[in-house]
Design an enzyme around this catalytic site. Structure first.
Site, PDB file in Angstrom:
ATOM      1  N   THR A 137       0.820  -1.212   0.000  1.00 21.01           N
ATOM      2  CA  THR A 137       0.000   0.000   0.000  1.00 21.01           C
ATOM      3  C   THR A 137       0.854   1.263   0.000  1.00 21.01           C
ATOM      4  OG1 THR A 137      -1.481   1.295   1.433  1.00 21.01           O
ATOM      5  CG2 THR A 137      -0.141  -0.341   2.529  1.00 21.01           C
ATOM      6  N   ASP A 138       0.279   2.352  -0.526  1.00 24.49           N
ATOM      7  CA  ASP A 138       0.989   3.644  -0.495  1.00 24.49           C
ATOM      8  C   ASP A 138       1.172   4.148   0.939  1.00 24.49           C
ATOM      9  OD1 ASP A 138      -1.663   4.345   0.026  1.00 24.49           O
ATOM     10  OD2 ASP A 138      -1.805   5.865  -1.553  1.00 24.49           O
ATOM     11  N   GLU A 139       0.380   3.586   1.884  1.00 19.93           N
ATOM     12  CA  GLU A 139       0.459   4.083   3.265  1.00 19.93           C
ATOM     13  C   GLU A 139       1.809   3.800   3.913  1.00 19.93           C
ATOM     14  OE1 GLU A 139      -2.835   3.578   5.860  1.00 19.93           O
ATOM     15  OE2 GLU A 139      -4.308   3.798   4.263  1.00 19.93           O
ATOM     16  N   TYR A 163      -1.486  -0.286  11.237  1.00 19.21           N
ATOM     17  CA  TYR A 163      -1.748  -0.986   9.963  1.00 19.21           C
ATOM     18  C   TYR A 163      -0.590  -0.775   8.997  1.00 19.21           C
ATOM     19  CZ  TYR A 163      -3.268  -1.383   5.111  1.00 19.21           C
ATOM     20  OH  TYR A 163      -3.311  -1.671   3.766  1.00 19.21           O
ATOM     21  N   LYS A 167       2.265  -3.361   7.372  1.00 18.19           N
ATOM     22  CA  LYS A 167       2.459  -3.575   5.926  1.00 18.19           C
ATOM     23  C   LYS A 167       3.919  -3.248   5.548  1.00 18.19           C
ATOM     24  CE  LYS A 167      -0.282  -4.459   3.130  1.00 18.19           C
ATOM     25  NZ  LYS A 167      -0.764  -5.765   2.593  1.00 18.19           N
TER      26      LYS A 167
HETATM   27  P1  NAD Z   1     -10.118  -6.730   2.827  1.00 18.32           P
HETATM   28  O1  NAD Z   1     -10.021  -6.411   4.280  1.00 18.32           O
HETATM   29  O2  NAD Z   1     -11.355  -6.432   2.077  1.00 18.32           O
HETATM   30  O3  NAD Z   1      -9.806  -8.294   2.612  1.00 18.32           O
HETATM   31  C1  NAD Z   1      -8.819  -8.975   3.310  1.00 18.32           C
HETATM   32  C2  NAD Z   1      -9.069 -10.476   3.112  1.00 18.32           C
HETATM   33  O4  NAD Z   1      -8.013 -11.185   3.771  1.00 18.32           O
HETATM   34  C3  NAD Z   1     -10.371 -10.972   3.737  1.00 18.32           C
HETATM   35  O5  NAD Z   1     -11.037 -11.826   2.848  1.00 18.32           O
HETATM   36  C4  NAD Z   1      -9.923 -11.729   4.976  1.00 18.32           C
HETATM   37  O6  NAD Z   1     -10.791 -12.794   5.351  1.00 18.32           O
HETATM   38  C5  NAD Z   1      -8.568 -12.245   4.519  1.00 18.32           C
HETATM   39  N1  NAD Z   1      -7.657 -12.543   5.645  1.00 18.32           N
HETATM   40  C6  NAD Z   1      -7.379 -11.753   6.710  1.00 18.32           C
HETATM   41  N2  NAD Z   1      -6.507 -12.365   7.524  1.00 18.32           N
HETATM   42  C7  NAD Z   1      -6.196 -13.561   6.942  1.00 18.32           C
HETATM   43  C8  NAD Z   1      -5.337 -14.634   7.294  1.00 18.32           C
HETATM   44  N3  NAD Z   1      -4.616 -14.614   8.417  1.00 18.32           N
HETATM   45  N4  NAD Z   1      -5.265 -15.697   6.461  1.00 18.32           N
HETATM   46  C9  NAD Z   1      -6.006 -15.744   5.319  1.00 18.32           C
HETATM   47  N5  NAD Z   1      -6.845 -14.762   4.949  1.00 18.32           N
HETATM   48  C10 NAD Z   1      -6.932 -13.677   5.759  1.00 18.32           C
HETATM   49  O7  NAD Z   1      -8.864  -6.023   2.166  1.00 18.32           O
HETATM   50  P2  NAD Z   1      -8.720  -5.323   0.738  1.00 18.32           P
HETATM   51  O8  NAD Z   1      -9.181  -3.934   0.839  1.00 18.32           O
HETATM   52  O9  NAD Z   1      -9.264  -6.230  -0.280  1.00 18.32           O
HETATM   53  O10 NAD Z   1      -7.122  -5.286   0.626  1.00 18.32           O
HETATM   54  C11 NAD Z   1      -6.410  -6.407   0.110  1.00 18.32           C
HETATM   55  C12 NAD Z   1      -4.924  -6.114   0.183  1.00 18.32           C
HETATM   56  O11 NAD Z   1      -4.627  -4.943  -0.571  1.00 18.32           O
HETATM   57  C13 NAD Z   1      -4.412  -5.850   1.594  1.00 18.32           C
HETATM   58  O12 NAD Z   1      -3.153  -6.454   1.731  1.00 18.32           O
HETATM   59  C14 NAD Z   1      -4.282  -4.333   1.672  1.00 18.32           C
HETATM   60  O13 NAD Z   1      -3.248  -3.973   2.552  1.00 18.32           O
HETATM   61  C15 NAD Z   1      -3.941  -3.995   0.234  1.00 18.32           C
HETATM   62  N6  NAD Z   1      -4.370  -2.668  -0.243  1.00 18.32           N
HETATM   63  C16 NAD Z   1      -5.658  -2.258  -0.092  1.00 18.32           C
HETATM   64  C17 NAD Z   1      -6.064  -1.031  -0.620  1.00 18.32           C
HETATM   65  C18 NAD Z   1      -7.478  -0.533  -0.484  1.00 18.32           C
HETATM   66  O14 NAD Z   1      -7.753   0.610  -0.824  1.00 18.32           O
HETATM   67  N7  NAD Z   1      -8.432  -1.339  -0.042  1.00 18.32           N
HETATM   68  C19 NAD Z   1      -5.135  -0.227  -1.287  1.00 18.32           C
HETATM   69  C20 NAD Z   1      -3.807  -0.677  -1.416  1.00 18.32           C
HETATM   70  C21 NAD Z   1      -3.442  -1.909  -0.901  1.00 18.32           C
HETATM   71  O1  DAU Z   2      -4.105   4.129   0.646  1.00 17.32           O
HETATM   72  C1  DAU Z   2      -4.372   2.758   0.606  1.00 17.32           C
HETATM   73  C2  DAU Z   2      -5.151   2.363   1.846  1.00 17.32           C
HETATM   74  O2  DAU Z   2      -6.462   2.893   1.684  1.00 17.32           O
HETATM   75  C3  DAU Z   2      -5.182   0.858   2.077  1.00 17.32           C
HETATM   76  O3  DAU Z   2      -3.886   0.401   2.337  1.00 17.32           O
HETATM   77  C4  DAU Z   2      -6.107   0.515   3.253  1.00 17.32           C
HETATM   78  O4  DAU Z   2      -6.226  -0.894   3.381  1.00 17.32           O
HETATM   79  C5  DAU Z   2      -7.467   1.105   2.973  1.00 17.32           C
HETATM   80  O5  DAU Z   2      -8.318   0.864   4.089  1.00 17.32           O
HETATM   81  C6  DAU Z   2      -7.372   2.611   2.726  1.00 17.32           C
HETATM   82  O6  DAU Z   2      -6.977   3.319   3.930  1.00 17.32           O
HETATM   83  P1  DAU Z   2      -7.651   4.727   4.339  1.00 17.32           P
HETATM   84  O7  DAU Z   2      -7.476   4.909   5.784  1.00 17.32           O
HETATM   85  O8  DAU Z   2      -7.199   5.798   3.428  1.00 17.32           O
HETATM   86  O9  DAU Z   2      -9.193   4.389   3.942  1.00 17.32           O
HETATM   87  P2  DAU Z   2     -10.574   4.669   4.708  1.00 17.32           P
HETATM   88  O10 DAU Z   2     -11.657   4.301   3.743  1.00 17.32           O
HETATM   89  O11 DAU Z   2     -10.618   4.053   6.060  1.00 17.32           O
HETATM   90  O12 DAU Z   2     -10.573   6.247   4.892  1.00 17.32           O
HETATM   91  C7  DAU Z   2     -10.428   7.112   3.779  1.00 17.32           C
HETATM   92  C8  DAU Z   2     -10.431   8.537   4.306  1.00 17.32           C
HETATM   93  O13 DAU Z   2     -11.735   8.842   4.814  1.00 17.32           O
HETATM   94  C9  DAU Z   2      -9.478   8.764   5.464  1.00 17.32           C
HETATM   95  O14 DAU Z   2      -8.929  10.072   5.357  1.00 17.32           O
HETATM   96  C10 DAU Z   2     -10.363   8.688   6.710  1.00 17.32           C
HETATM   97  C11 DAU Z   2     -11.693   9.223   6.193  1.00 17.32           C
HETATM   98  N1  DAU Z   2     -12.900   8.665   6.857  1.00 17.32           N
HETATM   99  C12 DAU Z   2     -13.026   7.323   6.883  1.00 17.32           C
HETATM  100  C13 DAU Z   2     -14.140   6.743   7.470  1.00 17.32           C
HETATM  101  C14 DAU Z   2     -14.285   5.234   7.537  1.00 17.32           C
HETATM  102  C15 DAU Z   2     -13.873   9.510   7.366  1.00 17.32           C
HETATM  103  O15 DAU Z   2     -13.758  10.749   7.302  1.00 17.32           O
HETATM  104  N2  DAU Z   2     -14.985   8.943   7.949  1.00 17.32           N
HETATM  105  C16 DAU Z   2     -15.140   7.596   8.035  1.00 17.32           C
HETATM  106  O16 DAU Z   2     -16.181   7.137   8.603  1.00 17.32           O
END
Ligand code: NAD
Ligand code: DAU
Length: 349
Positions: A137-139, A163, A167
């Site tokens: 992730t970019d985070e 988190y 990562k």
């Molecule tokens: P998500 O939380 O929707 O899904 C995570 C999945 O992993 C779930 O199905 C969960 O059951 C499974 N899981 C959790 N712990 C596990 C374990 N110990 N063994 C096997 N399975 C397990 O997450 P997402 O948003 O789909 O993100 C997927 C990946 O992409 C993550 O690694 C996250 O860090 C990365 N990522 C997410 C975003 C985003 O915006 N959502 C952006 C950049 C990177």
């Molecule tokens: O940048 C990539 C990341 O993006 C991934 O690695 C993470 O898995 C994914 O969860 C996401 O992280 P963020 O923290 O950016 O996403 P989130 O949707 O939780 O929040 C997006 C923005 O919105 C953040 O600035 C917090 C704000 N927010 C979020 C929630 C849930 C609110 O203002 N109110 C809310 O209720």
């Protein structure tokens, strides 16, 4: 030759989109094993369209389970590991970080160790055509001010939340398996994804559901924090490209070049729903609440490396992506209902 994928976390948001994307693209040329623990974030309703596909199998299990992962490598001739499995929600990591360290760090280590054992044929030599891809992730880069330039792959790692620290720890381990053992692998670092099947704890689906039900919309702090939004299938196409085409050891940033602050996103959803669902939905629903602890101000991705080296570019504009996403959630009431009442947990195969 059929390529066999071990996709971990494939029942989550991005993993389930990725499995559908590759099965649709490669059809009978691939076989996909989806290993997922089915935490609260895992939802097998996300995979209904592929569950009967003969090129797909679901295995319920934990990436930290040494025996299980070793047995999967024995049973299947795995070519690719794509590790999506993670605890992924920043707010949860602020409340309790242990699972984040266990799954995100130790789980990644267990996958690396088993892939290395299965694939290594001699010192620094591996079976042909194998690859491990870590979905990061970019985070991990930390946060930017309004004026700072976007993260490149050379930006120092500086995570702030438990988190993103977990990562980053995983990324360091993955890199060490290349630097030390020359294991064929890549790391991708993507910005915020949105699209179908996203669990409604994340900003866009959460605001959609609350807005549709005319509940208050909790915006953290000032609402001016910035994220760089990418439609999920564009992330899938980038991962596919890196897996098949990138040189081992390389890291790639992936982003939509689409920075928006949170208030812009929330207002966009309000306008969309007031136009397409209920005219009386209005910005009055916005409620400013206490800020997230350690809230990263801005993420911004420079993805010129993957664009130049691999020819990737995002295909879905923000306007198109939001329309696709809103329409998907509008049409999938049952998916939402099952998540909200917990009945999605009853589906185990
Ligand atoms: P998500 O939380 O929707 O899904 C995570 C999945 O992993 C779930 O199905 C969960 O059951 C499974 N899981 C959790 N712990 C596990 C374990 N110990 N063994 C096997 N399975 C397990 O997450 P997402 O948003 O789909 O993100 C997927 C990946 O992409 C993550 O690694 C996250 O860090 C990365 N990522 C997410 C975003 C985003 O915006 N959502 C952006 C950049 C990177
Ligand atoms: O940048 C990539 C990341 O993006 C991934 O690695 C993470 O898995 C994914 O969860 C996401 O992280 P963020 O923290 O950016 O996403 P989130 O949707 O939780 O929040 C997006 C923005 O919105 C953040 O600035 C917090 C704000 N927010 C979020 C929630 C849930 C609110 O203002 N109110 C809310 O209720």
């Amino acid at each position: 030759m059929i390529k066999t994928y071990l996709v971990t976390g494939g029942a989550g948001f991005i993993g389930s989109n990725f499995i559908q994307y590759i099965l649709n693209k490669y059809k009978n040329d691939i076989f996909v094993i989806n290993l997922d623990k089915l935490t609260y974030a895992g939802n097998l309703n996300n995979l209904k369209s592929v569950e009967k596909n003969k090129n797909y199998v679901f295995v319920k299990g934990d990436i930290c389970d040494k025996k299980l992962v070793a047995n999967l490598f024995k049973k299947y001739n795995i070519d690719y590991v794509v590790n999506f499995a993670a605890e992924s929600h920043v707010d949860r990591s602020i409340n309790s970080a242990e699972e984040f360290v266990t799954t995100n760090v130790y789980g990644t280590f267990n996958l690396l160790e088993n892939a290395k054992k299965a694939w290594q044929t001699g010192e620094d030599c591996y079976k042909a055509g194998v690859k491990y891809l870590q979905v990061s992730t970019d985070e991990v880069y930390g946060a930017l001010t309004e004026k700072e330039s976007s993260f490149t792959e050379k930006t120092p790692i500086c995570p702030h939340s438990p988190y993103s620290a977990s990562k980053a720890g995983a990324d360091m381990l993955v890199k060490s398996f290349y630097d030390t053992h020359k294991m064929p692998l890549n790391i991708t670092r993507c910005s915020n994804n949105y699209g179908p099947y996203q669990f409604p704890e994340k900003l866009i689906p959460l605001m959609f559901i609350k807005c549709k039900n005319k509940q208050q919309l909790p915006v953290y702090g000032t609402g001016l924090n910035v994220r760089d939004w990418l439609y999920v299938t564009d992330h899938c196409s980038a991962i596919d490209l890196v897996l098949r085409k990138a040189k081992p050891g390389e890291i790639y940033n992936i982003g939509g070049n689409n920075e928006k602050n949170n208030l812009y996103i929330v207002n966009y959803i309000i306008n969309y729903l007031s136009k397409h669902f209920d005219k009386t939905i209005s910005p009055d629903l916005i409620t400013f609440v206490k800020d997230r602890k350690g809230h990263d101000f801005r993420y911004s991705i420079n993805s010129s490396k993957i664009q130049k080296e691999l020819g990737w570019k995002p295909e879905v504009s923000f306007e198109k992506g939001i329309e696709l996403t809103m329409n998907w959630y509008l049409k999938n009431d049952k998916w939402i209902k099952d998540v909200l009442d917990g009945s999605y947990k009853n589906k185990t195969t």
